[in-house]
Design a protein around this motif. Structure first.
Motif, mmCIF file in Angstrom:
data_model
loop_
_atom_site.group_PDB
_atom_site.id
_atom_site.type_symbol
_atom_site.label_atom_id
_atom_site.label_comp_id
_atom_site.label_asym_id
_atom_site.label_seq_id
_atom_site.Cartn_x
_atom_site.Cartn_y
_atom_site.Cartn_z
ATOM 1 N N TYR A 249 -15.491 -22.244 9.079
ATOM 2 C CA TYR A 249 -15.361 -22.723 7.711
ATOM 3 C C TYR A 249 -13.865 -22.762 7.361
ATOM 4 O O TYR A 249 -13.128 -21.809 7.662
ATOM 5 C CB TYR A 249 -16.104 -21.821 6.730
ATOM 6 C CG TYR A 249 -17.612 -21.898 6.838
ATOM 7 C CD1 TYR A 249 -18.333 -22.704 5.971
ATOM 8 C CD2 TYR A 249 -18.299 -21.160 7.800
ATOM 9 C CE1 TYR A 249 -19.730 -22.776 6.059
ATOM 10 C CE2 TYR A 249 -19.673 -21.223 7.896
ATOM 11 C CZ TYR A 249 -20.397 -22.029 7.023
ATOM 12 O OH TYR A 249 -21.758 -22.103 7.122
ATOM 13 N N GLU A 250 -13.437 -23.832 6.744
ATOM 14 C CA GLU A 250 -12.036 -23.987 6.358
ATOM 15 C C GLU A 250 -11.942 -24.243 4.865
ATOM 16 O O GLU A 250 -12.790 -24.936 4.287
ATOM 17 C CB GLU A 250 -11.382 -25.142 7.116
ATOM 18 C CG GLU A 250 -11.328 -24.929 8.621
ATOM 19 C CD GLU A 250 -10.696 -26.119 9.329
ATOM 20 O OE1 GLU A 250 -10.459 -27.154 8.654
ATOM 21 O OE2 GLU A 250 -10.426 -26.023 10.551
ATOM 22 N N ALA A 251 -10.872 -23.690 4.251
ATOM 23 C CA ALA A 251 -10.661 -23.878 2.808
ATOM 24 C C ALA A 251 -9.192 -23.644 2.486
ATOM 25 O O ALA A 251 -8.473 -22.972 3.242
ATOM 26 C CB ALA A 251 -11.539 -22.925 2.007
ATOM 27 N N ASN A 252 -8.756 -24.222 1.363
ATOM 28 C CA ASN A 252 -7.394 -24.012 0.853
ATOM 29 C C ASN A 252 -7.481 -23.292 -0.479
ATOM 30 O O ASN A 252 -8.390 -23.548 -1.279
ATOM 31 C CB ASN A 252 -6.666 -25.350 0.660
ATOM 32 C CG ASN A 252 -6.485 -26.095 1.961
ATOM 33 O OD1 ASN A 252 -6.409 -25.473 3.020
ATOM 34 N ND2 ASN A 252 -6.414 -27.419 1.891
ATOM 35 N N PHE A 320 -10.377 -15.022 9.981
ATOM 36 C CA PHE A 320 -11.218 -13.848 10.191
ATOM 37 C C PHE A 320 -12.642 -14.315 10.459
ATOM 38 O O PHE A 320 -12.953 -15.515 10.355
ATOM 39 C CB PHE A 320 -11.160 -12.900 8.979
ATOM 40 C CG PHE A 320 -11.431 -13.571 7.662
ATOM 41 C CD1 PHE A 320 -12.733 -13.662 7.165
ATOM 42 C CD2 PHE A 320 -10.391 -14.105 6.899
ATOM 43 C CE1 PHE A 320 -12.979 -14.273 5.954
ATOM 44 C CE2 PHE A 320 -10.629 -14.713 5.683
ATOM 45 C CZ PHE A 320 -11.931 -14.805 5.199
ATOM 46 N N ASP A 321 -13.517 -13.371 10.815
ATOM 47 C CA ASP A 321 -14.907 -13.686 11.154
ATOM 48 C C ASP A 321 -15.863 -13.053 10.144
ATOM 49 O O ASP A 321 -15.587 -11.979 9.575
ATOM 50 C CB ASP A 321 -15.250 -13.185 12.556
ATOM 51 C CG ASP A 321 -14.471 -13.918 13.631
ATOM 52 O OD1 ASP A 321 -14.180 -15.114 13.426
ATOM 53 O OD2 ASP A 321 -14.144 -13.303 14.670
ATOM 54 N N VAL A 338 -13.747 -18.074 9.744
ATOM 55 C CA VAL A 338 -13.239 -18.575 8.455
ATOM 56 C C VAL A 338 -11.710 -18.740 8.580
ATOM 57 O O VAL A 338 -11.033 -17.831 9.080
ATOM 58 C CB VAL A 338 -13.596 -17.627 7.300
ATOM 59 C CG1 VAL A 338 -12.961 -18.129 5.994
ATOM 60 C CG2 VAL A 338 -15.101 -17.512 7.140
ATOM 61 N N GLU A 339 -11.241 -19.878 8.123
ATOM 62 C CA GLU A 339 -9.791 -20.158 8.127
ATOM 63 C C GLU A 339 -9.387 -20.578 6.725
ATOM 64 O O GLU A 339 -9.838 -21.602 6.214
ATOM 65 C CB GLU A 339 -9.464 -21.258 9.128
ATOM 66 C CG GLU A 339 -7.975 -21.530 9.272
ATOM 67 C CD GLU A 339 -7.682 -22.574 10.321
ATOM 68 O OE1 GLU A 339 -7.392 -23.733 9.920
ATOM 69 O OE2 GLU A 339 -7.746 -22.250 11.527
ATOM 70 N N ILE A 340 -8.534 -19.753 6.099
ATOM 71 C CA ILE A 340 -8.102 -20.009 4.722
ATOM 72 C C ILE A 340 -6.595 -20.253 4.721
ATOM 73 O O ILE A 340 -5.817 -19.395 5.155
ATOM 74 C CB ILE A 340 -8.445 -18.823 3.794
ATOM 75 C CG1 ILE A 340 -9.966 -18.617 3.756
ATOM 76 C CG2 ILE A 340 -7.890 -19.072 2.391
ATOM 77 C CD1 ILE A 340 -10.389 -17.429 2.921
#
Length: 833
Positions: A249-252, A320-321, A338-340
């Motif tokens: 999952y990616e988000a800014n 993180f996971d 997850v990549e923020i």
């Protein structure tokens, strides 16, 4: 990289001029130099010989005050000024400085004074394999239902290794067993995630627990490794594990996001029913404390929210996971990444850093003199970190941009301490973010007074009326002068310039108080014997060099005289005069091409003349004697040399400030003169009408030149006689002049035939009066010749001129005999021959 050249002078003023002259010529900030060293070098290890690499003189480093400025905050390097080497002075831990960044650079600034220079040096810190892979949890428990089919995957914890590149984690190994194998999944951010893969079905009744050892191995030399114990517990029932909709999952999120701001939601599904299908979300076991302090996850919804303060400048991305567990028995779980990304906002004010500042600044500093070295820094990224530095337009300074957001503050016009003794220079830094942020810094630049204002008398001339038989010792008059400078530059002393009154020094009549300018009489005056005389008063400051102003006091009764310089050769032509010369191509090394002679009527150092070849078509072919001005060939002329050569000769005196002139000599190289003669002789055997005509033309040309020369000298003689009748001064001897007391006149004529230069010197003079000089310069290798009449300012100064000629023209013989000529007329005749 440009290099400095030191020139030692005897006085502080000359040193100032030298300093700021080189500020104007040099580039202030040179290019970058980079060194690469491994981390953890011992104290005192040599990084490189920076003096050699930058072209600096080791013996001058201490005097020029070399110092190192580090942008890392901590000083890791120092200079061995005795050897010019950059050495390590503190422990360097790459992981502490740069973390996981692939490139680790330590920027340094080397600042050198006298003259001011700035060098950019980058130290690349190379990683060494000084860290072993490690697991956050040394023991991990994995619960697997016995009904799970082969091929099921169970993510394990990734090992951490502070090293980078080949020294980081390269592979994973699992201890030998019958049911599991290990695969490695490469994440797009470069991480390697180990996964436990079931190969054979599990049977809880046969073996309820499996003990495995997971080993992480790096790629260093020597290899380092770390282990973690994996305990697999075989459970009964609950045969479906939660499955996430996405693997990653990616988000800014903005770095100014407040706590409880929702960033994204993860979602997993479980095919089981009841408790076996109820899911709770949580961070994976290997999640770092930093992630746990910045983010939180809602167990029931999977919503990830902000927990702590985010900072793009500290970490621009977090990975993180997340684990989704059901409530079955045994528990089953699923995993996702997850990549923020932290979005930068313009929350950092640009900073102005003054690396070096020179103050006070001499007020006579030329335009372009470096005052300060500056840099601008903004911790933001992108447009938010782009900084524009400006200076107030009202100040006589400007900014010159250089490398890596560095600037030099330089003068942008003349400075005058008498109008403004200091400047508050306002610097403004503005970034390109939205909204824009800015900062200001004030630099105080003081001006150092230089002696650029001569003393000014209250009047240019004074008139004093005194009675006959005025008592001696009384004050005749008081003169006063003021100086706009400061200190010693404004301290004035008064003196009377020596002159003659009825063949007696004026100092026999009056004297002056050097402190207050009061003029006193030495004895009484007799009006019938002396009706009027003049006193030339000089006000001189104590600056270096000193400046002076003269004023005339008319006492009704003195005279004064000023000196004027005299030019000997090539004549007082305009600056940059052009001289045409010819030379044979057969000329060998040392051949005298021409000779330049100049004379300065000043005395002492100001009259020392030097000659220099400033520019040349071929500098390897010609040389100019420093003291005599002789232009000679440095080597034999070759066929490859251009037929036309152009020399620019610079003539300098040794005064302060230096005065100079230039002479351009155009040289045409021709074949040897005897070659055409041989051709003519060869053709004599074949007479023709054409040959006879050429002979006739040559005879007519020679006759015309002879007649023209005779007429020219007759005209000059007539002019001389006429002028002598009207002015009392002439090139001819005159014994019946009423204005002269001593009719004993003397002329000396000298012909110089050294090399291609032909000139005649006619000298005449009197030890008690003015003198005159006649000169005719005739060069067969030039287009023009001169006939010049010069009246030097005084006999004494002309003697000094002659002494200079003795030094500069050793092949000539100069004499000087007494004579008396008129001091009222100065003439100069120039006639082209």
């Amino acid at each position: 990289m440009e290099r400095g050249i030191m020139w030692n002078k005897s006085s502080a003023w000359q040193l100032f001029l030298w300093w700021h002259h080189f500020f104007l010529l040099w580039s202030t900030i040179d290019g970058q130099t980079r060194y690469s060293i491994p981390e953890e070098l011992k104290h005192g290890s040599v990084v490189g010989n920076i003096a050699k690499d930058l072209g600096l003189v080791v013996s001058e480093l201490y005097r020029r005050k070399l110092r190192i400025a580090s942008e890392a905050g901590k000083q890791y390097f120092g200079m061995d000024l005795t050897k010019g080497e950059l050495v390590v002075i503190d422990r360097i831990d790459r992981e502490e400085l740069c973390g996981q960044r692939q490139s680790c650079l330590l920027p340094l600034e080397l600042v050198i004074d006298n003259p001011l220079q700035l060098y950019r040096v980058e130290i690349e810190i190379q990683d060494t394999n000084d860290n072993s892979p490690s697991f956050l949890t040394k023991e991990k428990v994995v619960k697997i239902a016995e009904l799970v089919n082969p091929g099921a995957r169970f993510p394990l914890e990734s090992a951490q290794d502070p090293d980078v590149g080949p020294n980081s984690v390269r592979s994973y190994l699992i201890s030998k067993n019958d049911h599991f194998k290990l695969t490695v999944k490469n994440h797009k951010d470069g991480r390697k995630i180990p996964e436990l893969v079931l190969e054979k079905p599990l049977d809880r009744e046969k073996q309820p627990v499996h003990n495995l050892v997971l080993t992480a191995v790096d790629g260093g030399d020597p290899v380092r490794s770390g282990t973690s114990e994996i305990t697999v517990i075989v459970l009964d029932n609950n045969d479906n594990a939660p499955q996430f909709e996405k693997n990653v999952y990616e988000a800014n999120v903005s770095e100014k996001a407040t706590p409880e701001t929702e960033i994204l939601r993860v979602k997993a599904t479980d095919a089981d029913e009841g408790l076996n299908g109820e899911i709770e979300y949580q961070f994976a076991e290997q999640t770092t404390d930093l992630i746990l302090s910045l983010f939180d996850i809602k167990p029931s919804t999977g919503a990830i929210v902000v927990k702590g303060g985010l900072d793009h400048e500290t970490n621009s991305i977090h990975r993180f996971d997340i684990t989704a567990k059901d409530k079955g028995n045994p528990e089953m779980d699923g995993h996702c990444g997850v990549e923020i990304k932290i979005v930068d906002i313009n929350d950092n004010i640009p900073e102005i850093i003054v690396t070096s500042l020179t103050t006070p600044v001499p007020e006579d500093s030329p335009t372009g003199t470096v005052i300060a070295l500056l840099s601008a820094k903004d911790l933001d990224s992108g447009d938010n970190g782009k900084v524009t530095l400006t200076v107030s337009s009202k100040s006589p300074f400007k900014l010159n941009p250089s490398v890596s957001d560095h600037y030099s503050l330089v003068t942008n016009g003349p400075l005058d301490r008498e109008k403004n003794d200091k400047y508050s220079v306002k610097l403004s830094a503005v970034d390109s973010g939205r909204p824009q942020l800015s900062s200001e810094k004030i630099i105080l630049v003081e001006l150092l007074d230089v002696n650029d204002n001569p003393p000014i008398f209250s009047q240019s001339s004074y008139v004093v009326y005194i009675k006959e038989n005025y008592p001696p010792g009384r004050i005749l008059y008081s003169v006063s002068a003021s100086d706009a400078d400061l200190g010693e530059n404004a301290k004035i002393s008064y003196s009377i310039l020596d002159s003659k009154v009825q063949d007696v020094s004026v100092s026999s009549y009056v004297y002056i108080n050097s402190d207050n300018g009061s003029i006193y009489s030495m004895h009484s005056f007799d009006y019938e014997k002396l009706k009027v005389f003049q006193i030339q008063v000089q006000a001189k400051d104590q600056g270096s060099p000193s400046l002076s102003t003269n004023a005339t006091v008319h006492v009704f009764i003195l005279d004064q005289n000023d000196n004027a310089p005299a030019v000997i050769y090539p004549s007082s032509a305009a600056l940059g005069s052009l001289s045409h010369q010819r030379m044979p191509r057969s000329a060998k090394a040392g051949h005298l091409v021409t000779k330049v002679t100049a004379v300065d009527a000043d005395s002492g150092h100001n009259a020392w003349i030097s000659y220099k070849l400033a520019e040349a078509t071929d500098a390897s072919l010609f040389t100019v004697n420093l003291y005599t001005g002789e232009v000679r060939t440095k080597r034999a002329v070759s066929e490859q040399d251009d037929s036309s050569q152009r020399l620019l000769i610079e003539i300098k005196d040794d005064g302060e400030p230096v005065q100079s002139a230039t002479v351009t000599v155009s040289i045409l190289m021709e074949d040897a003169l005897h070659e055409p003669i041989l051709d003519i002789r060869h053709k004599v055997t074949e007479p023709s009408k054409k040959t006879g005509r050429i002979t006739l033309y040559l005879i007519l040309s020679l006759a015309s030149v002879s007649v023209l020369s005779l007429v020219t000298f007759l005209i000059l003689a007539v002019k001389c006689i006429r002028n002598s009748r009207s002015s009392g001064s002439c090139c001819m001897r005159r014994t019946d002049c009423d204005d002269y007391k001593n009719p004993n006149r003397n002329l000396q004529i000298q012909l110089n035939t050294d090399g291609p230069i032909k000139y005649v010197e006619v000298l005449g003079g009197d030890m008690l009066s003015q003198s005159q000089s006649f000169r005719s310069c005739m060069s067969p290798m030039s287009e023009y010749s001169d006939f010049t009449l010069i009246k030097p300012s005084s006999t004494t100064d002309f003697k000094e001129v002659i002494s200079v000629l003795d030094a500069s023209l050793p092949d000539s013989t100069w004499t000087f005999e007494s004579q008396q000529v008129s001091n009222e007329v100065q003439q100069r005749w120039v006639h082209g021959l």
